[in-house]
Enzyme design. Structure first.
Site, PDB file in Angstrom:
ATOM      1  N   ARG A 168      99.576  54.547  -0.995  1.00  0.00           N
ATOM      2  CA  ARG A 168     101.008  54.312  -1.096  1.00  0.00           C
ATOM      3  C   ARG A 168     101.744  55.275  -0.164  1.00  0.00           C
ATOM      4  O   ARG A 168     101.451  56.463  -0.143  1.00  0.00           O
ATOM      5  CB  ARG A 168     101.509  54.555  -2.522  1.00  0.00           C
ATOM      6  CG  ARG A 168     101.082  53.585  -3.590  1.00  0.00           C
ATOM      7  CD  ARG A 168     101.441  52.136  -3.355  1.00  0.00           C
ATOM      8  NE  ARG A 168     102.660  51.856  -2.632  1.00  0.00           N
ATOM      9  CZ  ARG A 168     103.896  51.851  -3.156  1.00  0.00           C
ATOM     10  NH1 ARG A 168     104.082  52.131  -4.427  1.00  0.00           N
ATOM     11  NH2 ARG A 168     104.940  51.550  -2.407  1.00  0.00           N
ATOM     12  N   TYR A 220     102.024  62.134 -10.120  1.00  0.00           N
ATOM     13  CA  TYR A 220     103.099  61.998 -11.100  1.00  0.00           C
ATOM     14  C   TYR A 220     102.833  62.897 -12.300  1.00  0.00           C
ATOM     15  O   TYR A 220     101.681  63.156 -12.654  1.00  0.00           O
ATOM     16  CB  TYR A 220     103.208  60.559 -11.587  1.00  0.00           C
ATOM     17  CG  TYR A 220     103.750  59.590 -10.569  1.00  0.00           C
ATOM     18  CD1 TYR A 220     105.117  59.393 -10.421  1.00  0.00           C
ATOM     19  CD2 TYR A 220     102.886  58.873  -9.749  1.00  0.00           C
ATOM     20  CE1 TYR A 220     105.617  58.503  -9.492  1.00  0.00           C
ATOM     21  CE2 TYR A 220     103.375  57.975  -8.805  1.00  0.00           C
ATOM     22  CZ  TYR A 220     104.737  57.801  -8.687  1.00  0.00           C
ATOM     23  OH  TYR A 220     105.227  56.927  -7.757  1.00  0.00           O
ATOM     24  N   HIS A 250     111.221  56.097  -6.667  1.00  0.00           N
ATOM     25  CA  HIS A 250     111.634  54.934  -7.447  1.00  0.00           C
ATOM     26  C   HIS A 250     113.103  55.074  -7.838  1.00  0.00           C
ATOM     27  O   HIS A 250     113.556  56.167  -8.218  1.00  0.00           O
ATOM     28  CB  HIS A 250     110.794  54.818  -8.724  1.00  0.00           C
ATOM     29  CG  HIS A 250     109.334  54.615  -8.468  1.00  0.00           C
ATOM     30  ND1 HIS A 250     108.762  53.368  -8.425  1.00  0.00           N
ATOM     31  CD2 HIS A 250     108.339  55.502  -8.255  1.00  0.00           C
ATOM     32  CE1 HIS A 250     107.461  53.494  -8.198  1.00  0.00           C
ATOM     33  NE2 HIS A 250     107.182  54.783  -8.080  1.00  0.00           N
ATOM     34  N   TYR A 257      99.732  58.864  -1.946  1.00  0.00           N
ATOM     35  CA  TYR A 257      98.561  58.957  -2.820  1.00  0.00           C
ATOM     36  C   TYR A 257      97.753  57.668  -2.741  1.00  0.00           C
ATOM     37  O   TYR A 257      98.270  56.591  -2.438  1.00  0.00           O
ATOM     38  CB  TYR A 257      98.982  59.228  -4.274  1.00  0.00           C
ATOM     39  CG  TYR A 257      99.937  58.214  -4.862  1.00  0.00           C
ATOM     40  CD1 TYR A 257      99.481  57.021  -5.427  1.00  0.00           C
ATOM     41  CD2 TYR A 257     101.307  58.450  -4.880  1.00  0.00           C
ATOM     42  CE1 TYR A 257     100.352  56.099  -5.974  1.00  0.00           C
ATOM     43  CE2 TYR A 257     102.186  57.539  -5.423  1.00  0.00           C
ATOM     44  CZ  TYR A 257     101.701  56.366  -5.973  1.00  0.00           C
ATOM     45  OH  TYR A 257     102.571  55.451  -6.506  1.00  0.00           O
ATOM     46  N   HIS A 296     107.318  57.770  -1.522  1.00  0.00           N
ATOM     47  CA  HIS A 296     108.429  56.940  -1.986  1.00  0.00           C
ATOM     48  C   HIS A 296     109.066  57.542  -3.232  1.00  0.00           C
ATOM     49  O   HIS A 296     108.458  58.335  -3.954  1.00  0.00           O
ATOM     50  CB  HIS A 296     107.968  55.508  -2.280  1.00  0.00           C
ATOM     51  CG  HIS A 296     106.940  55.413  -3.359  1.00  0.00           C
ATOM     52  ND1 HIS A 296     105.596  55.661  -3.139  1.00  0.00           N
ATOM     53  CD2 HIS A 296     107.052  55.102  -4.678  1.00  0.00           C
ATOM     54  CE1 HIS A 296     104.928  55.498  -4.264  1.00  0.00           C
ATOM     55  NE2 HIS A 296     105.787  55.175  -5.224  1.00  0.00           N
TER      56      HIS A 296
END
Length: 243
Positions: free
Chosen positions: A157, A108, A162, A147, A160
């Site tokens: 995870r 991120y 959000h 990640y 994906h």
């Protein structure tokens, strides 16, 4: 509008994950200790801000371009599209759809993300759009990478995106995640496994949509979203005011 029309359907506890899910460790400290209380809806729950499409920038829906500075972001370019409807299959018009995600390497653009994957200088990882009169939305981005996270040893995870969807009432506000068809990490993710209803899990997985791919450019994924529906007076075999 009568009082019955103001009421929205209650959350279905069989489809939504519990607030306290021990396998998802961070839920333990931030889940309520006491049972929730159901309250009658008031004006503050059945209304919401009205969003103006004119406030959106021309690249807000294009995560490939909206942060590009000295080139294009690294990664597989994709389109994500679908419909936002309520529980009665009525389109939710002019809903604000906000998205944020990791880059193609799984990192991120956030100062607290310490994953070893590099930050992509041309990818901001966030965008927004609004649904049209049919409840339809779309945006372009790069496919995020998986990640690791410190839940248990070697937990990862799945890839994906959000989503935050703001409908016509506060009780319709939904924050969720979209996964990708065929990702083997979905089945082992502790967050996903907190959902007991397999049909609800399938509803979080975007399906590959070759029919809407851009040749020689981008694959497409279809992700439909269902928000709470407002109760309405039944008129014969249709909902009063329904589609």
């Amino acid at each position: 509008m009568n009082d019955q029309a103001l009421e929205y359907l209650q959350r279905d506890p069989d489809r939504h994950p519990p607030a306290h899910a021990p396998g998802y460790k961070t839920s333990v400290l931030r889940s309520p200790r006491n049972a929730l209380i159901s309250l009658e809806h008031s004006l503050s729950e059945v209304t919401a801000p009205v969003f103006d499409r004119a406030l959106l920038g021309p690249k807000d829906h294009d995560l490939v371009l909206n942060h590009a500075r000295e080139g294009l972001p690294v990664g597989e370019r994709i389109l994500v599209h679908g419909f936002v409807r309520d529980a009665f299959a009525r389109p939710v018009r002019n809903a604000l759809v906000e998205v944020w995600q990791a880059n193609a390497g799984g990192r991120y653009r956030h100062r607290n993300d310490r994953y070893l994957a590099p930050v992509d200088p041309n990818f901001g990882g966030c965008g927004r759009t609004m649904t049209d009169e049919h409840g339809y939305y779309f945006f372009r981005t790069v496919k995020p990478g998986p990640y690791p996270w410190r839940n248990r040893i070697n937990d990862w995870r799945p890839a994906h995106i959000h989503f935050s969807i703001s409908g016509s009432a506060w009780v319709q506000r939904l924050v969720t995640q979209m996964y990708f068809e065929g990702d083997p990490l979905i089945a082992t993710c502790p967050i996903v496994r907190s959902i007991a209803d397999e049909d609800a899990v399938r509803g979080l997985i975007a399906l590959l949509d070759r029919a809407h791919a851009v040749p020689l450019d981008s694959l497409a994924y279809r992700f439909d979203i269902v928000l709470r529906g407002a109760r309405a007076t039944l008129f014969e075999n249709r909902l009063q005011g329904g589609e």
